[in-house]
Motif scaffolding. Structure first.
Motif, PDB file in Angstrom:
ATOM      1  N   VAL A 159      49.834  47.932  19.583  1.00 53.54           N
ATOM      2  CA  VAL A 159      51.097  48.082  20.310  1.00 53.54           C
ATOM      3  C   VAL A 159      52.280  47.650  19.448  1.00 53.54           C
ATOM      4  N   VAL A 201      54.163  55.355  15.993  1.00 55.62           N
ATOM      5  CA  VAL A 201      54.411  55.544  17.433  1.00 55.62           C
ATOM      6  C   VAL A 201      53.387  56.532  18.005  1.00 55.62           C
ATOM      7  N   ARG A 206      54.459  50.565  20.167  1.00 55.91           N
ATOM      8  CA  ARG A 206      55.633  50.566  21.044  1.00 55.91           C
ATOM      9  C   ARG A 206      56.728  49.676  20.478  1.00 55.91           C
ATOM     10  N   GLY A 250      59.678  57.022  22.515  1.00 55.24           N
ATOM     11  CA  GLY A 250      58.461  56.230  22.715  1.00 55.24           C
ATOM     12  C   GLY A 250      58.505  54.880  22.034  1.00 55.24           C
ATOM     13  N   GLY A 252      59.998  51.488  21.914  1.00 55.10           N
ATOM     14  CA  GLY A 252      60.790  50.692  22.851  1.00 55.10           C
ATOM     15  C   GLY A 252      61.473  49.500  22.231  1.00 55.10           C
ATOM     16  N   LEU A 408      56.491  43.058  26.667  1.00 57.18           N
ATOM     17  CA  LEU A 408      55.634  44.131  26.152  1.00 57.18           C
ATOM     18  C   LEU A 408      54.222  43.562  26.025  1.00 57.18           C
ATOM     19  N   THR A 440      52.330  48.603  27.579  1.00 63.50           N
ATOM     20  CA  THR A 440      53.545  48.960  28.320  1.00 63.50           C
ATOM     21  C   THR A 440      54.424  47.726  28.484  1.00 63.50           C
ATOM     22  N   ILE A 464      57.114  52.298  29.080  1.00 65.71           N
ATOM     23  CA  ILE A 464      57.985  52.852  28.039  1.00 65.71           C
ATOM     24  C   ILE A 464      57.566  54.288  27.732  1.00 65.71           C
TER      25      ILE A 464
END
Ligand code: 5AD
Ligand code: SF4
Length: 465
Positions: A159, A201, A206, A250, A252, A408, A440, A464
């Motif tokens: 992530v 990504v 993220r 995408g 964030g 996150l 997320t 996101i």
């Protein structure tokens, strides 16, 4: 070397985030010749020790770890290829082969794109009598651009991903080995960075942390046909690059580290004002609050310069949390100098900080300075500074209690049903929540602060992507 049998590669990473990134890229380079990551060095076909030279007894630590790895290598009938990478390898390559002759490969941070060829050489020379290693050494600074040579396809980082945009340093702070181990400043082109960011990504990242030894000195070739923020030059600065990264669908969150106060330009400060995806947390090392020591450190900024910069940054982004590195006991530092550091800390109020006792690095100017500070004074100053910084970190965390923060989620917590993520200010945050939330961002009401983390309850899911 393109045999079909999968070989097991274990990488041990010490040091900074750039070493974490480099370790990932070394694994990428070795994947096409059949190496797959292994969680354990025991029985591995290849082990890479990626080292750090910045502080403390770096070389001694390497040799003691190599002693352990030697036994694992012997247990494989000396088939294991043992490589030492990173900044200790760069600084002490020949010494490593002399003291640990069972090592097969020594490579610096600038040569790892050549690993497949080094592995082929090591394999050809392998299995020497008495467990002697292959003795392959590559610690030069090659003319070709490493990043142009690396494969695009990378194992997913998860992530939160790192992306190196700049390497090396031209600042020559008196205490620091980086300009010697990582070499002169080099910036990647914006095109190659943006390509890698889109790829990360697409693989699930993220959040991207843009990395460089001196990241805000980044000045890379602008994408073909583009203009800089202010006109038509073909070189971008970091502020412009962050603006382009912020447009990737995408993605964030953006962060960057590590910065030098002297390279914080208007456009970068403006990016903190303009980009909601640029997280309100900045690691901006000041090292000392004494102008005398800052001059001796060759930092090229005063305490007042730093303070003014903090004011401008906070004007651009009022919730900005600041982090710094400090060195106590730099040669020539008096009690009055140390008091000036404490005064600066009290004035700025840091959300987080790292502090170290000065440790002489061979070959750096400060190592040979006559006025070395006694170890006992360094110990005492470090304890005093760390107590103050700990209090400030605690105050900052306590101030988060009751707030709704975007978190996150990156993985599972220690307790069943618990997941963990990062606040905008980089604090770990624990909540009870579904595994499906990992990857997320959600709004979390912070209910408590522990020494190094926060806990809270989910308020709202905000996916996101
Ligand atoms: N001694 C102590 N700390 C050091 N650092 C770098 N070199 C030394 C040294 N010789 C610290 C600085 C730097 C951080 C990464 O490590 O504070 O910002
Ligand atoms: Fe080292 Fe950072 Fe100074 Fe460069 S700016 S010499 S990396 S401390």
């Amino acid at each position: 070397m393109t045999g079909t049998k999968r070989k097991r590669l274990h990488v041990i990473t010490w040091g900074c985030q750039m070493n974490v990134y480099d370790s990932g890229r070394m694994a990428d380079v070795l994947a096409p010749i059949g190496y797959a990551p292994a969680a354990d060095p025991d029985g591995a076909d290849m082990v890479i020790l990626n080292t750090c030279h910045i502080r403390d007894k770096a070389a001694e630590k390497v040799f003691s770890e190599l002693g352990r790895l030697r036994r694992l290598k012997e247990a494989t009938g000396n088939r294991m290829i043992l490589a030492v990478a990173g900044c200790v390898a760069q600084a002490e390559g020949a010494e490593i082969l002399a003291r640990a002759p069972y090592v097969d490969i020594v490579l610096g941070p600038q040569t790892y794109h050549r690993l497949p060829e080094m592995v082929a050489r090591a394999a050809r020379a392998g299995g020497k009598a008495g467990g002697r290693g292959a003795g392959v050494i590559e610690t030069d600074f090659p003319p070709e651009d490493k990043f142009d040579q690396l494969p695009q396809s990378r194992a997913p980082q998860g992530v939160t991903a790192f992306l190196t945009v700049q390497e090396g340093c031209d600042k020559f702070c008196s205490f620091c080995v980086v300009p010697y181990t990582r070499g002169a400043e080099q910036s990647r082109s914006a095109d190659s960075i943006l390509r890698e960011a889109r790829h990360l990504v697409a693989q699930g990242a993220r959040e991207i942390t843009v990395l460089g030894q001196n990241v805000n000195a980044w000045h890379g070739a602008a994408p073909a046909g583009s203009t800089s923020g202010s006109g038509s030059t073909s070189v971008w600065g970091l502020g412009r690059l962050l603006r382009a990264l912020a447009e990737i669908p995408g993605l964030g969150r953006l962060r960057y580290t590590t910065s030098h106060p002297g390279d914080m330009d208007d456009d970068l400060i403006g990016a903190h004002r303009d980009l909601p995806t640029l997280m309100p947390y900045l690691h901006l090392p000041v090292q000392s609050g004494s102008d005398r020591v800052l001059a001796a450190m060759n930092r090229k900024h005063s305490a007042a310069d730093y303070w003014r910069l903090v004011e401008r940054l906070r004007a651009a982004r009022p919730d900005l949390a600041l982090s710094s590195d400090f060195i106590v006991g730099h040669p020539g530092e008096t009690e009055a100098d140390f008091e000036a550091t404490l005064a600066l800390v009290r004035a700025v109020k840091f959300a987080q900080a790292y502090s170290f006792k000065y440790s002489p690095r061979p070959g750096t100017p400060a190592a040979g300075a006559p006025s070395q500070v006694a170890e006992a004074d360094k110990d005492r100053r470090l304890r005093t500074l760390q107590a103050l910084l700990r209090d400030q970190q605690g105050e900052f965390a306590a101030g988060c209690v009751g707030l709704d923060l975007a978190v996150l989620f990156t993985g599972f917590g220690r307790h069943p049903g618990q997941i963990v993520g990062r606040s905008p200010f980089l604090q770990p945050v624990h909540v009870m929540g579904q595994a499906g939330l990992i990857g997320t961002e959600s709004i979390v009401r912070i209910i408590a602060n522990m020494p190094n983390s926060l806990s809270g309850t989910l308020v709202e899911e905000r996916r996101i992507a």
